[in-house]
Design an enzyme around this catalytic site. Structure first.
Site, PDB file in Angstrom:
ATOM      1  N   ASN A 447      20.936  -1.344  -4.141  1.00 13.67           N
ATOM      2  CA  ASN A 447      21.056  -1.205  -5.486  1.00 13.67           C
ATOM      3  C   ASN A 447      22.376  -0.472  -5.828  1.00 13.67           C
ATOM      4  O   ASN A 447      23.235   0.344  -5.253  1.00 13.67           O
ATOM      5  CB  ASN A 447      20.343   0.480  -5.997  1.00 13.67           C
ATOM      6  N   GLU A 448      23.068  -1.371  -6.986  1.00 14.99           N
ATOM      7  CA  GLU A 448      24.434  -1.175  -7.649  1.00 14.99           C
ATOM      8  C   GLU A 448      25.439  -0.936  -6.452  1.00 14.99           C
ATOM      9  O   GLU A 448      26.214   0.114  -6.491  1.00 14.99           O
ATOM     10  CB  GLU A 448      24.551   0.275  -8.409  1.00 14.99           C
ATOM     11  N   PRO A 449      25.487  -1.967  -5.457  1.00  9.71           N
ATOM     12  CA  PRO A 449      26.667  -2.127  -4.473  1.00  9.71           C
ATOM     13  C   PRO A 449      27.901  -2.507  -5.271  1.00  9.71           C
ATOM     14  O   PRO A 449      27.690  -2.971  -6.438  1.00  9.71           O
ATOM     15  CB  PRO A 449      26.229  -2.914  -3.611  1.00  9.71           C
TER      16      PRO A 449
END
Length: 648
Positions: A447-449
């Protein structure tokens, strides 16, 4: 440099990453298996010593914990953080110790053809387990189960029915854990005492810890069904159930496989460790609101008869099976060949007092709220949820995007070889545990790297490729908030999942900009990738009872208006290539303290106590309207859950 080094390491990583030994079947009772729940009160002690090592130096595991010093009663399953009145425990970072003494039935300790297994549903984040003072097992990573055969420790003589289980758990997050974090020592002695440190995290939820899921003992025979893998297909009106079974403890065995329908009628049978069962006129597993009989489940009964050194044994295991297919085109997500639109939520395992502890009343309430909303899907943001949650999804027809704890990969130093190997192992554990759930239709690896980084591109490619190798039957994604032109991981996903917070984190207060900005975002991404898109997060912080018109931030009116602006664009694009929308968030949840968080994240459409804000009614009307559209057969919404629909 970095990418080159990785390119050389790649094949090595690949070879050793498929390293998981054995299966992780959910412990079910059968004619041959028993369960003994260890939920309830455990003895508990946090190690407040400066180096957090006192428990190891004094070997607290060697004798009952109460002899080492004062202990607390600690409920299991629960996070430990919110249970006591001690502020040090609320924010504790380091080792905590749990202990439980149990008495086993004689048939477990005296019958050597019985295998006794200790299973821990999850322990966040690093756990060491001792049984009667003997080191038994270690596991890295919260949110996933682990287990050990303890037969040789409990089948040792006349006093063996008394068993003491000690579990030490460390919740520290580092650059190689999943999720990652950093420990920061504050050295200005004019402000901080010597040795003062804080745990930094890069995600927006509280780092609850402890034994947050059930702990139990279960038995199998010494020759046993170790793992079952099921994939399904459909040819015309015939359902295909492909099975593969692994057996441990014997090389001389026979397997019988029977598939029963919901009325317990035999519909197909087979033998051996692998095969294909054909089900003429199969009832398919359909999502909630997509069919008048959603979530149809068959039972796969496996019977093992084996020869062991102690004579013949039998083992029985029953696995629920849903027959369904999943496919992705360049603009559609197909379930059983029909276009599926995700209208749902993101969740958290989070509630008052218990933190991330598993709780049946909460779970059933949440599913009733999901059905009331007309939600057909959720994402397990930002870690795998309890197995019981996915079993409910299978039974209720709620579709799941199953996400691993790859959240907060925000800094360049988090994309390293050790992290990569760890991340690949975690995906193996997730797939091994959840592969047989029909409700799980897609894996999310992060998630949202920081996916604009070159190193992140290689890292995500490796994790996604590895996950597809583990399970070719499901699409794989990660959830991004990077710019479409900069994202290095997007080329490798099957479905684009986008998080955006227009007029909240960007141009905040300016609701009039949402339609333009969201339209531009969708068109840029679709033009670049020609892949279906899910709006995987959007929303606004809302303090229940705050009202203002014209709408201002943090009021219930602002949350509603922001949703309405998003929905205008979603309605235009879902007729083309947007295949889903998941609100952030289902319910308010706890975060770390900060000047921008008022007792946690307040973006829920329900409060943390599961009561609706105004936006819940808006979302409910929208989701039922989408479900009632003509592309689903008309009988559905009428016959199904009439009490849930706002239109009846």
């Amino acid at each position: 440099g970095l990418a080159m080094a990785w390119a050389v390491l790649g094949p090595l990583l690949w070879g050793c990453a498929l390293a998981l030994q054995g299966g992780m079947l959910y412990p079910r009772e059968s004619q041959s298996r028993e369960r003994k729940e260890l939920d309830g009160l455990w003895s508990f002690r946090a190690d407040f010593s400066d180096n957090r090592r006192r428990g190891f130096e004094e070997q607290w595991y060697r004798r009952p914990l109460r002899e080492s010093g004062p202990t607390l009663d600690m409920p299991v399953p629960s996070s430990f953080n919110d249970i006591s009145q001690d502020w040090r425990l609320r924010h504790f970072v380091g080792w905590v110790w749990y202990e439980r003494e149990v008495i086993l039935p004689e048939r477990w300790t005296q019958d050597l053809s019985t295998r006794v297994v200790l299973r821990i549903g999850s322990a966040h984040a690093y756990a060491i387990v001792w049984v009667n003072g003997v080191h038994t097992l270690e596991h890295e990573g919260g949110y996933l189960p682990f287990e050990a055969d303890i037969s040789n420790l409990v089948q040792v003589g006349p006093l063996s029915s008394h068993v003491r289980i000690t579990i030490a758990i460390n919740n520290t997050l580092t650059s190689t854990t999943l999720p990652p974090g950093t420990i920061q020592y504050l050295t200005d002695i004019s402000k901080y005492p010597k040795g003062y440190f804080i745990q930094n995290t890069y995600f927006d939820f509280f780092n609850y810890a402890g034994l947050q899921r059930s702990v139990l003992l279960y038995t199998t025979p010494t020759a046993y069904i170790d793992d079952i893998t099921v994939t399904t297909g459909v040819e015309h009106d015939t359902g295909l159930v492909n099975y593969q079974i692994s057996v441990k403890g014997s090389n001389l065995f026979e397997l019988e496989v029977r598939l029963l329908d919901a009325e317990n009628k035999l519909v197909a049978n087979g033998t051996g460790i692998q095969g294909q069962l054909k089900v003429p006129g199969a009832r398919l597993w359909w999502p909630y609101l997509m069919h008048e009989r959603p979530a149809y489940l068959y039972s796969l009964e496996v019977r093992l008869t084996a020869q062991t050194s102690l004579g013949p044994v039998s083992d029985f295991y029953t696995l629920p099976v849903g027959i369904r297919t999943v496919a992705v085109t360049e603009s559609q997500f197909l379930i059983n060949g029909k276009p599926f639109y995700f209208h749902g939520v993101n969740k958290h395992e989070d509630a008052d007092i218990r933190g991330k502890g598993f709780d049946w009343p909460l779970l059933v309430k949440d599913f009733n709220l999901l059905r009331w909303l007309g939600a057909n899907a959720f994402r397990t943001s930002h870690y795998p949820y309890a197995e019981e949650v996915l079993q409910m999804c299978d039974r209720y027809g709620i579709v799941v995007i199953d996400e691993c704890p790859g959240v907060g990969l925000a800094l360049p130093q988090f994309f390293n070889n050790v992290s990569l190997q760890n991340h690949m192992r975690v995906m193996e554990e997730v797939v091994r545990r959840d592969k047989n759930h029909p409700a799980v239709v897609m894996w999310s690896v992060a998630n949202e790297p920081a996916s604009h980084l070159e190193s992140a591109g290689y890292y995500l490619k490796m994790v996604i490729t590895h996950t597809k190798a583990l399970d070719p039957s499901r699409p794989v994604t990660f959830v991004t908030n990077s710019n479409y032109a900069a994202d290095k991981g997007a080329p490798y996903v099957d479905v684009i999942c986008l998080n955006s917070y227009y007029s909240w984190y960007h141009d905040y207060g300016h609701l009039e900009l949402i339609q333009r900005q969201l339209t531009t975002q969708f068109e840029n991404w679709y033009k670049t990738y020609q892949k279906p898109i899910i709006q995987s997060e959007y929303g606004a912080e809302t303090i229940v009872g705050f009202h203002q018109d014209p709408p201002l931030m943090f009021t219930e009116e602002y949350q509603k208006s922001l949703l309405e602006q998003y929905h205008v664009v979603l309605d235009q694009k879902r007729r083309k290539y947007v295949v889903g929308e998941l609100i952030w968030n289902f319910a308010d949840f706890m975060t770390e303290q900060s000047p921008t968080r008022v007792l946690g994240n307040k973006k829920g459409v329900f409060t943390r106590q599961r009561q609706p804000k105004s936006a819940a009614f808006l979302l409910r009307e929208r989701y039922w309207k989408i479900a009632n559209e003509t592309r689903y057969p008309h009988s559905i919404a009428k016959s199904q859950c009439l009490e849930n629909s706002p239109f009846t």
